[in-house]
Write an enzyme that holds these catalytic residues in place. Structure first.
Site, mmCIF file in Angstrom:
data_model
loop_
_atom_site.group_PDB
_atom_site.id
_atom_site.type_symbol
_atom_site.label_atom_id
_atom_site.label_comp_id
_atom_site.label_asym_id
_atom_site.label_seq_id
_atom_site.Cartn_x
_atom_site.Cartn_y
_atom_site.Cartn_z
ATOM 1 N N ASP A 199 0.838 -1.202 0.000
ATOM 2 C CA ASP A 199 0.000 0.000 0.000
ATOM 3 C C ASP A 199 0.877 1.258 0.000
ATOM 4 O O ASP A 199 1.875 1.323 0.732
ATOM 5 C CB ASP A 199 -0.882 -0.026 1.262
ATOM 6 C CG ASP A 199 -1.969 1.024 1.255
ATOM 7 O OD1 ASP A 199 -2.796 0.995 0.336
ATOM 8 O OD2 ASP A 199 -1.997 1.872 2.178
ATOM 9 N N GLU A 244 1.762 -0.521 -4.979
ATOM 10 C CA GLU A 244 0.821 0.540 -5.361
ATOM 11 C C GLU A 244 1.659 1.814 -5.470
ATOM 12 O O GLU A 244 2.008 2.434 -4.478
ATOM 13 C CB GLU A 244 -0.269 0.720 -4.297
ATOM 14 C CG GLU A 244 -1.332 1.709 -4.764
ATOM 15 C CD GLU A 244 -2.048 2.450 -3.640
ATOM 16 O OE1 GLU A 244 -3.133 2.975 -3.902
ATOM 17 O OE2 GLU A 244 -1.517 2.549 -2.518
HETATM 18 C C1 NOJ Z 1 -4.500 2.901 -0.953
HETATM 19 C C2 NOJ Z 1 -5.645 1.979 -0.732
HETATM 20 O O1 NOJ Z 1 -5.935 1.289 -1.926
HETATM 21 C C3 NOJ Z 1 -6.806 2.824 -0.257
HETATM 22 O O2 NOJ Z 1 -8.007 2.105 -0.206
HETATM 23 C C4 NOJ Z 1 -6.449 3.411 1.072
HETATM 24 O O3 NOJ Z 1 -7.469 4.309 1.484
HETATM 25 C C5 NOJ Z 1 -5.117 4.169 1.025
HETATM 26 N N1 NOJ Z 1 -4.112 3.477 0.284
HETATM 27 C C6 NOJ Z 1 -4.589 4.414 2.423
HETATM 28 O O4 NOJ Z 1 -4.152 3.210 2.975
#
Ligand code: NOJ
Length: 556
Positions: free
Chosen positions: A214, A268
């Site tokens: 993440d 991500e």
């Molecule tokens: C990316 C995640 O996909 C999202 O759902 C989340 O709110 C943020 N990161 C914070 O963790």
């Protein structure tokens, strides 16, 4: 692990089809209206039959759920609403027995404000070393009444919250790039690094095949936490893509490589330039990262071709496989995006309520599925993509749960509309999302007309989106994934996106309004929609349709 795919020299993660399970909305096993691990275990045969290679589970850890589980209070246990650690272990074993790999979500940028570390930090004095694992700073202004710098939270509002000290006086401020319930961890602190290395081992020992990281670009912060200023360079922000982050991934990569079985990291990574992005994919860092350029790209032949070319060009020098993503739990579902006048998307997209033609959007979504499944590299399927689900845009304000709604003062209606519980059957509790005998009130309501989109309804319809995905995933697995990761464009005129891959494979997508004739005697293997014939008896591909075929020839 059951072997289903033909053996290829390339590791599985270079060409995998990975299905994203947003646990809360996938399947409810215990009848409380919230998806859980029991529900997911029941549906493993469905996923196997769909033809995906791996499952990515969004965070299933203990969490107060201030941000759908991306606020983790205990990284080594399962939230009771989802089940138990024993169930997670059973799920991993059972998924492997079905030939499905398992990727878990790792959230290292921040934890929950209920995490014992943060509780300890709050309980300590301003000088307590427990605060050093986070970013606690005195405020600016005469009495410290202003945040330490000008950073804004991704969810709206300042990225800082001031704490009240034990004696009731206002104290220091802590950093949270997301909600206040998600304090950012200080990655300069050795204990933070050691803790996450241990968490990696914890899940690797339990057999997971990989981690989705993440906010992978956000862990390190620029020394001194300088102001962003009024005209910041998006490629040089003090809270993202700071070089130290790469050390973290280099050390994690060594850990992963110490385990057998081709384990993998997918990052991500949201960054403005391809060069910045590619640095995360160097051979000693992450294996792959989500390609948000294709997700944000409008439904336009030239723009899509540019994205494919820049994606391939960015990945080639670092030797990483590209990935293709159309939707996820943070974005407006592509059936809805592609039905709007402006089909592009970005994360600050506030056009949730713009008119959208769902039928048109679904036709394009079917074509986009075939297009992306034909490209070299890995591909992600967000739960419900395979059913052609649209975004749900008429949820009443009082039911909205995404923190972005409240944090933005209601200007951003948030991400709940792409997180609606899946419809499994045409009737029954919550359209089969919850088990027989339960009251069937799902945590977010499903639209009344989703019975026709339910898995059971689509299973009996050979023209359904579900059947299209099944056929495409099977063909991809048997005939495409072993090919070299290359493609060659064929020039077919404006609005037509056409390429070939080795072994005589052709993929042609017509994004123009004019029907496009295929070469005589083309033997179409798969089409995203009905084809026509022109006056000369040639097959034609209507607009918003994609076709696959293989040239006849030796071995075909
Ligand atoms: C990316 C995640 O996909 C999202 O759902 C989340 O709110 C943020 N990161 C914070 O963790």
């Amino acid at each position: 692990m059951t072997e289903r795919a033909p053996r290829t020299a390339a590791p599985w993660w270079r060409h995998a089809a990975i299905y994203q399970i947003y646990v809360r909305s996938f399947a409810d096993g215990n009848g409380d209206g919230v998806g859980d691990l029991a529900g997911a275990r029941d549906r493993l045969p469905y996923l196997r039959e769909l033809g995906v290679d791996a499952l990515w589970f969004t965070p299933w850890y203990v969490s107060p759920m201030a941000d759908g589980g991306y606020d983790v209070a205990d990284y080594r246990d399962i939230d009771p609403v989802f089940g138990t650690l024993a169930e997670a272990e059973a799920l991993i074993t059972e998924a492997h027995a079905q030939g499905l790999r398992v990727i878990v979500d790792l959230v290292p940028n921040h934890c929950s404000d209920r995490h014992p570390w943060f509780q300890e930090a709050l309980a300590g004095s301003p000088a307590s070393p427990a605060r050093d694992r986070f970013w606690f700073l005195p405020g600016s202004g005469e009495r410290g009444e202003l945040p330490p710098n000008d950073w804004q939270s991704y969810f709206g509002g300042p990225a800082w919250t001031r704490v009240v000290e034990d004696d009731g006086t206002p104290g220091d401020w802590y950093l949270h790039m997301f909600a206040p319930q998600q304090p950012d961890l200080n990655w300069e602190h050795p204990a933070v690094r050691a803790e996450f290395e241990d968490i990696l081992h914890f899940w690797l020992r339990r057999g997971v095949d990989g981690f989705r990281i993440d906010v992978a670009h956000g862990l390190a912060k620029k020394p001194g936490l300088p102001d962003v200023g009024t005209a910041p360079d998006p490629a040089d922000l003090p809270y993202q893509d700071v070089d130290d982050v790469h050390d973290v991934y280099r050390s994690w990569r060594k850990i992963l490589d110490g385990y057998d079985g081709e384990r993998t990291f997918v990052g991500e990574v949201w960054l403005p330039t391809a060069e910045q992005f590619a640095r995360y994919l160097r051979p000693d860092e992450l294996h792959s990262a989500f390609n948000f350029d294709i997700l944000c790209c409008p439904w336009d032949a030239e723009a899509l071709r540019r994205v494919v070319d820049t994606t391939l060009a960015a990945h080639e020098p670092v030797g990483a496989p590209p990935t293709w993503v159309l939707s996820n739990h943070d974005t407006i579902r592509h059936v809805t995006r592609y039905g709007r006048e402006d089909t592009s998307f970005d994360m600050s997209d506030k056009r949730l309520l713009d008119p959208s033609d769902t039928e048109l959007g679904r036709r394009r979504a079917r074509a986009a599925a075939l297009l992306t499944l034909a490209l070299p590299g890995g591909v992600y399927v967000y739960q419900g993509d395979e059913l052609g689900l649209p975004e749900v845009r008429d949820l009443p304000d009082e039911l909205l749960q995404d923190p972005t709604f409240a944090r933005s003062g209601g200007t951003d209606r948030g991400r709940d509309g792409c997180r609606i519980p899946l419809p499994w059957t045409a009737g029954g509790p919550a359209l089969g999302f919850s088990p027989a005998g339960s009251t069937g009130t799902p945590w977010l309501p499903q639209p009344a007309d989703w019975d026709g989109l339910a898995v059971a309804s689509q299973q009996t319809d050979p023209d359904s989106v579900l059947h299209l995905y099944r056929r495409a995933l099977t063909l991809r697995r048997t005939r495409l994934t072993h090919l070299p990761e290359t493609l060659t464009w064929a020039e077919e005129g404006p609005g037509v996106l056409s390429f070939t891959r080795p072994d005589g494979f052709h993929c042609l997508t017509n994004l123009s309004p004019t029907p496009h004739p295929l070469p005589r005697d083309t033997d179409v293997t798969l089409s995203s929609g009905p084809l026509d014939e022109d006056t000369e008896g040639r097959l034609t591909v209507p607009g918003d349709t994609c076709v696959w075929w293989w040239e006849r020839g030796p071995g075909a």
